[in-house]
Design a protein around this motif. Sequence first.
Motif, PDB file in Angstrom:
ATOM      1  N   ILE B  28       0.847  -1.200   0.000  1.00  9.63           N
ATOM      2  CA  ILE B  28       0.000   0.000   0.000  1.00  9.63           C
ATOM      3  C   ILE B  28       0.880   1.247   0.000  1.00  9.63           C
ATOM      4  O   ILE B  28       1.768   1.382   0.841  1.00  9.63           O
ATOM      5  N   SER B  29       0.609   2.141  -0.958  1.00 12.11           N
ATOM      6  CA  SER B  29       1.362   3.394  -0.997  1.00 12.11           C
ATOM      7  C   SER B  29       0.795   4.365   0.032  1.00 12.11           C
ATOM      8  O   SER B  29      -0.418   4.577   0.108  1.00 12.11           O
ATOM      9  N   LEU B  30       1.683   4.969   0.800  1.00 13.08           N
ATOM     10  CA  LEU B  30       1.236   5.961   1.790  1.00 13.08           C
ATOM     11  C   LEU B  30       1.674   7.370   1.374  1.00 13.08           C
ATOM     12  O   LEU B  30       1.642   8.295   2.191  1.00 13.08           O
ATOM     13  N   VAL B  45      -2.570   7.448   7.741  1.00 10.42           N
ATOM     14  CA  VAL B  45      -1.901   6.157   7.509  1.00 10.42           C
ATOM     15  C   VAL B  45      -2.794   5.020   7.994  1.00 10.42           C
ATOM     16  O   VAL B  45      -3.061   4.053   7.276  1.00 10.42           O
ATOM     17  N   TYR B  46      -3.278   5.161   9.220  1.00 13.48           N
ATOM     18  CA  TYR B  46      -4.129   4.105   9.796  1.00 13.48           C
ATOM     19  C   TYR B  46      -5.391   3.899   8.955  1.00 13.48           C
ATOM     20  O   TYR B  46      -5.747   2.775   8.602  1.00 13.48           O
ATOM     21  N   ASP B  47      -6.037   5.010   8.598  1.00 14.91           N
ATOM     22  CA  ASP B  47      -7.300   4.902   7.840  1.00 14.91           C
ATOM     23  C   ASP B  47      -7.079   4.253   6.482  1.00 14.91           C
ATOM     24  O   ASP B  47      -7.844   3.390   6.066  1.00 14.91           O
ATOM     25  N   LYS B  48      -6.023   4.661   5.802  1.00 14.91           N
ATOM     26  CA  LYS B  48      -5.814   4.121   4.452  1.00 14.91           C
ATOM     27  C   LYS B  48      -5.512   2.621   4.506  1.00 14.91           C
ATOM     28  O   LYS B  48      -6.044   1.843   3.715  1.00 14.91           O
ATOM     29  N   ILE B  49      -4.662   2.221   5.436  1.00 12.16           N
ATOM     30  CA  ILE B  49      -4.324   0.788   5.529  1.00 12.16           C
ATOM     31  C   ILE B  49      -5.576  -0.027   5.845  1.00 12.16           C
ATOM     32  O   ILE B  49      -5.854  -1.052   5.211  1.00 12.16           O
ATOM     33  N   CYS B  50      -6.364   0.451   6.800  1.00 11.11           N
ATOM     34  CA  CYS B  50      -7.563  -0.312   7.182  1.00 11.11           C
ATOM     35  C   CYS B  50      -8.585  -0.348   6.040  1.00 11.11           C
ATOM     36  O   CYS B  50      -9.267  -1.345   5.856  1.00 11.11           O
ATOM     37  N   ARG B  51      -8.657   0.752   5.291  1.00  5.58           N
ATOM     38  CA  ARG B  51      -9.611   0.795   4.168  1.00  5.58           C
ATOM     39  C   ARG B  51      -9.212  -0.214   3.100  1.00  5.58           C
ATOM     40  O   ARG B  51     -10.027  -0.946   2.585  1.00  5.58           O
ATOM     41  N   TYR B  52      -7.934  -0.271   2.766  1.00  7.34           N
ATOM     42  CA  TYR B  52      -7.486  -1.140   1.675  1.00  7.34           C
ATOM     43  C   TYR B  52      -7.374  -2.602   2.107  1.00  7.34           C
ATOM     44  O   TYR B  52      -7.642  -3.498   1.330  1.00  7.34           O
ATOM     45  N   VAL B  94       8.294   7.500  15.981  1.00  8.52           N
ATOM     46  CA  VAL B  94       7.736   6.283  16.591  1.00  8.52           C
ATOM     47  C   VAL B  94       6.200   6.302  16.550  1.00  8.52           C
ATOM     48  O   VAL B  94       5.558   5.256  16.504  1.00  8.52           O
ATOM     49  N   LYS B  95       5.616   7.509  16.504  1.00  8.08           N
ATOM     50  CA  LYS B  95       4.149   7.594  16.394  1.00  8.08           C
ATOM     51  C   LYS B  95       3.657   6.846  15.159  1.00  8.08           C
ATOM     52  O   LYS B  95       2.578   6.249  15.167  1.00  8.08           O
ATOM     53  N   PHE B  96       4.444   6.902  14.079  1.00  4.10           N
ATOM     54  CA  PHE B  96       4.049   6.166  12.862  1.00  4.10           C
ATOM     55  C   PHE B  96       4.085   4.658  13.118  1.00  4.10           C
ATOM     56  O   PHE B  96       3.223   3.920  12.649  1.00  4.10           O
ATOM     57  N   ALA B  97       5.107   4.203  13.843  1.00  2.31           N
ATOM     58  CA  ALA B  97       5.191   2.764  14.144  1.00  2.31           C
ATOM     59  C   ALA B  97       3.960   2.331  14.924  1.00  2.31           C
ATOM     60  O   ALA B  97       3.398   1.255  14.683  1.00  2.31           O
ATOM     61  N   LYS B  98       3.524   3.193  15.833  1.00  2.00           N
ATOM     62  CA  LYS B  98       2.346   2.840  16.638  1.00  2.00           C
ATOM     63  C   LYS B  98       1.082   2.838  15.786  1.00  2.00           C
ATOM     64  O   LYS B  98       0.184   2.004  15.996  1.00  2.00           O
ATOM     65  N   ALA B  99       1.018   3.757  14.807  1.00  4.11           N
ATOM     66  CA  ALA B  99      -0.137   3.756  13.891  1.00  4.11           C
ATOM     67  C   ALA B  99      -0.138   2.479  13.055  1.00  4.11           C
ATOM     68  O   ALA B  99      -1.190   1.862  12.823  1.00  4.11           O
ATOM     69  N   LEU B 100       1.049   2.062  12.602  1.00  6.54           N
ATOM     70  CA  LEU B 100       1.142   0.821  11.824  1.00  6.54           C
ATOM     71  C   LEU B 100       0.720  -0.373  12.686  1.00  6.54           C
ATOM     72  O   LEU B 100       0.023  -1.277  12.226  1.00  6.54           O
ATOM     73  N   GLU B 101       1.147  -0.366  13.945  1.00  8.31           N
ATOM     74  CA  GLU B 101       0.798  -1.459  14.853  1.00  8.31           C
ATOM     75  C   GLU B 101      -0.726  -1.544  15.023  1.00  8.31           C
ATOM     76  O   GLU B 101      -1.308  -2.626  14.961  1.00  8.31           O
ATOM     77  N   ARG B 102      -1.344  -0.370  15.215  1.00 13.49           N
ATOM     78  CA  ARG B 102      -2.814  -0.369  15.370  1.00 13.49           C
ATOM     79  C   ARG B 102      -3.477  -0.913  14.113  1.00 13.49           C
ATOM     80  O   ARG B 102      -4.418  -1.707  14.180  1.00 13.49           O
TER      81      ARG B 102
END
Lengths: 89, 452
Positions: B28-30, B45-52, B94-102
Amino acid sequence: MRAVITVIGKDTVGILASVASECANAGVNVTEVTQSILQDLFAMSMMVDISKATIPFRELADRMQDLGEKRNLKIHVMHEDIFNSMHRI
Amino acid sequence: MLNTHDILETITMIEDEHLDVRTITMGISLLDCSDENIDKACDKVYDKICRYAGDLVKTGEDISKEYGIPIIHKRISVTPIAMIAAPCQSMNPVKFAKALERAAQTTGVNFIGGYSALVHKGFAPGDYALIQSIPEALSETEHVCSSVNIGSTKTGINMDAVAKMGRIIRKTAELTADRDCIGAAKLVVFCNAPEDNPFMAGAFHGAGEPDCVINVGVSGPGVVRAALAKAGDCDITEVANLVKRTAFKITRTGQLVAQEAARRLCVPFGIIDLSLAPTPAIGDSVAHILEEMGLETCGAHGTTAALALLNDAVKKGGVMASSHVGGLSGAFIPVTEDAGMIDAARSGALTLTKLEAMTAVCSVGLDMIVIPGDTTADIISGIIADEAAIGMVNTKTTAVRVIPAIGKAAGEELNFGGLLGEGPVMAVNRHSPARFIQRGGRIPAPLQSLKN
């Protein structure tokens, strides 16, 4: 859509009948059957048409697996494309 | 009607020889998620990953059930986060890592890759902060994987990044020392990193990739080994032919699954990664294939030649079976993830120097190798530099994923559990490369002619 049902295990009376009746209950039409018995090992493959099946594929696979466990057989239901893609160019 | 023999062969491959599709990875491209406000960017980031990727896991399970083929992993790779984090560089990434984790937890995938930076020629804004944050990111998340590309054939090797990654790997292991140093098992340093790799820990979604794509990695070392066992005492030409034929069948399965997954998820199909990926399960080992070819144990003299033959034959067989091939493609030799490699390392037959030679002819590099806890950052950097040089000169991908076993010495063991496996601490050469590493700068790109 067609699927292949394979049954492998010890030969006993009524294997074909039990698998076929499970197919009938699910609205699955058996189009071809081949079976062989090597010593006392039973191996059968069935080509079935599941386009008019009354239950989803997953449930058919689960029911066949339950039947296999009850009769001590290994029964697999797999989409025919897996075999076509692997063995035909 | 299909031939009964063919049907039974397929079922035996799946039931007894561990044939599986190793991973369906959605890239997925961010790039459209950047924002100067880091919280807003993380939400995007979180919304796009979950949507796709909302249906990714369920689709994988459905296909697995219908085709009767196990699909082990459903995973996600994303654009290197250093690019997305660049506009908010004063903030801790690190906030991005936490968004990816969620996002990984919401979608149910078992790994998400792309906490990455590409610094093969130098550090751009965002890269330095991201690399600096890797130890914290990997210790505070469970499913996030990280990779850093520090060299390429076209650019040479960034020795400043090599020096830095030695320290980062050590620190990552230290921060997760209470969990068998598992952080370092989720961090890989690349030379010539592929942009479409579906395998972890090195998967990321390259900047040249489409918005969303499905990449699939196949597996099946057990199937290859079984085919060789059945063939008995044939000559090496026949061994190569058998591997090709088997790889073809394995890859066709992957191609079918990839096309079906792409169709159901309405996402373009990207590539098949033609790989032989082992697991710690008995009968799923690349080392055992080499032993089936006639080596007493993996690591014996002759191992590099056997692996070269295996790797080449897997590609030749697989290429014809797939419409698009990419990723890492080849045999993997991760020590802790391969029952045969673990045994060979425990017995002392397989050493780090032999593994380094093997990486010159196979898919990845020094992978999942546990090294003594007191190995200095400079020595780790030396290992990275050597491995990157092999990749750079041979125009291939190489990587280093070593795990310093903090508080342990050669002969002791680490156990990560699951597919990451377990393994003995392997001895390293303790002579210091410190002065060479600390010089910094870049190793110039190599000549592409005068090849001797």
